[in-house]
Design a protein around this motif. Structure first.
Motif, PDB file in Angstrom:
ATOM      1  N   SER A   3      17.078   4.699   2.802  1.00  0.00           N
ATOM      2  CA  SER A   3      16.101   3.653   3.114  1.00  0.00           C
ATOM      3  C   SER A   3      16.077   3.365   4.611  1.00  0.00           C
ATOM      4  CB  SER A   3      16.412   2.366   2.341  1.00  0.00           C
ATOM      5  OG  SER A   3      17.609   1.788   2.809  1.00  0.00           O
ATOM      6  N   ASP A  19      13.678  -8.862  -7.677  1.00  0.00           N
ATOM      7  CA  ASP A  19      13.640  -9.074  -6.227  1.00  0.00           C
ATOM      8  C   ASP A  19      13.962 -10.547  -5.948  1.00  0.00           C
ATOM      9  OD1 ASP A  19      12.960  -6.428  -6.029  1.00  0.00           O
ATOM     10  OD2 ASP A  19      10.835  -6.778  -5.623  1.00  0.00           O
ATOM     11  N   THR A  71       6.346  -8.882  -3.632  1.00  0.00           N
ATOM     12  CA  THR A  71       6.680  -7.515  -3.228  1.00  0.00           C
ATOM     13  C   THR A  71       5.466  -6.616  -3.477  1.00  0.00           C
ATOM     14  OG1 THR A  71       8.965  -7.911  -3.944  1.00  0.00           O
ATOM     15  CG2 THR A  71       8.335  -5.628  -3.564  1.00  0.00           C
ATOM     16  N   VAL A  94       4.257  -2.542  -3.479  1.00  0.00           N
ATOM     17  CA  VAL A  94       4.777  -1.171  -3.497  1.00  0.00           C
ATOM     18  C   VAL A  94       3.637  -0.176  -3.344  1.00  0.00           C
ATOM     19  CG1 VAL A  94       6.010   0.557  -4.888  1.00  0.00           C
ATOM     20  CG2 VAL A  94       6.664  -1.858  -5.046  1.00  0.00           C
ATOM     21  N   CYS A  95       3.823   0.749  -2.394  1.00  0.00           N
ATOM     22  CA  CYS A  95       2.915   1.886  -2.243  1.00  0.00           C
ATOM     23  C   CYS A  95       3.775   3.125  -2.487  1.00  0.00           C
ATOM     24  CB  CYS A  95       2.369   1.839  -0.807  1.00  0.00           C
ATOM     25  SG  CYS A  95       1.400   3.254  -0.311  1.00  0.00           S
ATOM     26  N   GLN A  96       3.443   3.946  -3.467  1.00  0.00           N
ATOM     27  CA  GLN A  96       4.318   5.057  -3.865  1.00  0.00           C
ATOM     28  C   GLN A  96       3.532   6.358  -3.964  1.00  0.00           C
ATOM     29  OE1 GLN A  96       5.822   4.479  -7.904  1.00  0.00           O
ATOM     30  NE2 GLN A  96       4.061   3.252  -8.490  1.00  0.00           N
ATOM     31  N   ILE A 150       9.048   4.080 -10.410  1.00  0.00           N
ATOM     32  CA  ILE A 150       9.382   2.677 -10.668  1.00  0.00           C
ATOM     33  C   ILE A 150       9.137   2.372 -12.149  1.00  0.00           C
ATOM     34  CG2 ILE A 150       7.153   1.732  -9.932  1.00  0.00           C
ATOM     35  CD1 ILE A 150       8.798  -0.615  -8.673  1.00  0.00           C
ATOM     36  N   SER A 175       1.738   5.485  -9.856  1.00  0.00           N
ATOM     37  CA  SER A 175       0.928   5.158  -8.696  1.00  0.00           C
ATOM     38  C   SER A 175      -0.538   5.256  -9.096  1.00  0.00           C
ATOM     39  CB  SER A 175       1.275   6.177  -7.611  1.00  0.00           C
ATOM     40  OG  SER A 175       0.378   6.085  -6.570  1.00  0.00           O
ATOM     41  N   PHE A 184      -2.053  -1.319  -4.724  1.00  0.00           N
ATOM     42  CA  PHE A 184      -0.647  -1.667  -4.530  1.00  0.00           C
ATOM     43  C   PHE A 184      -0.134  -2.210  -5.857  1.00  0.00           C
ATOM     44  CE2 PHE A 184      -2.142  -2.025  -0.149  1.00  0.00           C
ATOM     45  CZ  PHE A 184      -1.102  -1.417   0.551  1.00  0.00           C
ATOM     46  N   SER A 192       8.444   5.795  -1.203  1.00  0.00           N
ATOM     47  CA  SER A 192       7.725   4.532  -1.390  1.00  0.00           C
ATOM     48  C   SER A 192       7.864   3.707  -0.121  1.00  0.00           C
ATOM     49  CB  SER A 192       8.244   3.760  -2.606  1.00  0.00           C
ATOM     50  OG  SER A 192       9.611   3.461  -2.444  1.00  0.00           O
ATOM     51  N   VAL A 216       7.766  -0.282   0.669  1.00  0.00           N
ATOM     52  CA  VAL A 216       7.824  -1.522  -0.098  1.00  0.00           C
ATOM     53  C   VAL A 216       7.849  -2.701   0.871  1.00  0.00           C
ATOM     54  CG1 VAL A 216       9.098  -2.787  -1.866  1.00  0.00           C
ATOM     55  CG2 VAL A 216       9.072  -0.290  -1.914  1.00  0.00           C
ATOM     56  N   PHE A 266       8.235  -6.577   1.404  1.00  0.00           N
ATOM     57  CA  PHE A 266       8.773  -7.802   0.812  1.00  0.00           C
ATOM     58  C   PHE A 266       8.263  -8.968   1.660  1.00  0.00           C
ATOM     59  CE2 PHE A 266      11.803  -4.444  -0.153  1.00  0.00           C
ATOM     60  CZ  PHE A 266      12.024  -4.620  -1.507  1.00  0.00           C
TER      61      PHE A 266
END
Ligand SMILES: O=C(O)CCC(=O)C(=O)O
Ligand SMILES: [Fe+2]
Length: 349
Positions: A116, A215, A220, A222-224, A229, A243, A248, A282, A284, A286
């Motif tokens: 990460s 979380d 949050t 998420v773009c994957q 997930i 996805s 998103f 991904s 992500v 936050f």
């Protein structure tokens, strides 16, 4: 082998897709906005996850976000190690696969299988705004190694902030608050963009990219670029959340659950890259509110505790149980920053 609890029903059957485009429309279409608010309310109560479209970020910009992620992790290992997060007081920068522990995953002795890279909101020396321990410098990859990367990442960060602000407007309307209720508390936000690379594990539930967790924060995004997930629904089953192009995947964190007296859900999720050949990436985002934003329980309408009113002086203890059952919980007021720091096991006076 997947555990018996895992379900392979397509995730988008369970996770609603909501179009945010009525919000910025001028003149506004009051009926469409009202429908949108009701859809968001339902998704937040029932699933805690939703896909959003109509968020203002183009498909090309979303691809660019994944491209940034790939470029960063494609750097030679020595260059990534030079950006090690342990050198940052804010734990920003690179975490290698060996250190891939998620801060919100309960300890179970297992490591996440991922790399990460974390970026957050910077603050120049002498900034007149109130001090916050969650704002500060990033570790940027050297320009010579990744030309243009920093500028692109900064542009992506502010676009994501725009998506978050749109979602906050929708959430405020879902809670029958003034549309600017959350955005007013988010003009100097605590926000982080975390880029992830998950190698293929080809395996079942025992292999994990990111252990099951909720979380800690507010919202949050998420773009994957590949599936991975998985979301746990109320009956305990796990659904893959693929996805969906142009969307998103949004989820509510513990702060949002607490804010709504446990009526809206901060839902357990995990990442398992079940592919035997494809790496998953991904990006992500936050997004929390300002460090000093005051969080006072808002009871969503029709939840048995009023009609979307604030109930800030509740005397309940700090419970964090499943939303819904037994009616909303009244929590004592807390600032967003203090709440998140405590969740992360950090202190601030
Ligand atoms: O990589 C993802 O898609 C999600 C990761 C995640 O859930 C998290 O870091 O909190
Ligand atoms: Fe998460």
């Amino acid at each position: 082998m997947a555990s018996p609890a895992a379900s392979h029903q397509p995730g988008h059957m369970a996770i609603p897709l909501i179009d945010l485009s009525p919000l910025p429309q001028s003149p506004p279409d009051a009926e469409a906005v009202q429908r949108l608010a009701a859809e968001v309310d339902r998704a937040c109560r029932q699933v805690g996850f939703l896909y959003v479209s109509g968020h203002g970020v183009s498909e090309e910009e979303m691809q660019g976000l994944v491209g940034l992620t790939r470029r960063l992790f494609d750097l030679p290992q020595a260059a990534k190690d030079g950006l090690d997060a342990s050198k940052s007081a804010l734990a920003r920068g690179y975490n290698s696969q060996e250190l891939g522990k998620h801060s919100c995953t309960p300890e179970d002795g297992r490591q996440d299988v991922k790399e990460s890279f974390t970026l957050g909101v910077e603050r120049a020396a002498g900034d007149p705004r109130p001090p916050s321990p969650m704002h500060g410098p990033n570790q940027w990859p050297p320009e010579a190694l990744l030309p243009g990367w920093r500028a692109e990442a900064e542009a992506a960060f502010s676009r994501l902030l725009g998506v978050a602000r749109l979602m906050m407007r929708a959430l405020a309307l879902a809670l029958r608050q003034p549309e600017a209720f959350f955005t007013d508390k988010c003009n100097d936000p605590v926000a982080q963009l975390v880029l992830f690379r998950y190698p293929p594990t080809g395996g079942g539930d025992a292999e994990r990219g990111c252990g099951a967790h909720t979380d800690c924060g507010f919202l949050t995004f998420v773009c994957q670029d590949a599936p991975g997930i998985e979301v746990q629904l109320a009956d305990g089953s796990w659904f893959a959340a693929p996805s969906l192009p142009g969307t998103f995947l949004v989820n509510l964190g513990d702060l949002a659950q607490r804010w709504t007296g446990d009526v809206y859900r901060s839902t357990m999720h995990r990442v398992v890259n079940r592919s035997s050949s494809e790496t998953r990436h991904s990006a992500v985002f936050f997004c929390n509110c300002n460090f000093d934003a005051l969080v006072e329980t808002i009871v969503p309408a029709g939840s048995g505790g009023g009609t979307g009113g604030c109930a800030g002086n509740g005397s309940g203890d700090d419970r964090n149980t499943e939303g819904g059952a037994g009616g909303p919980h009244m929590y004592p007021p807390v600032t967003a920053g203090k709440y998140i720091l405590e969740k992360l096991g950090l202190m601030w006076d």
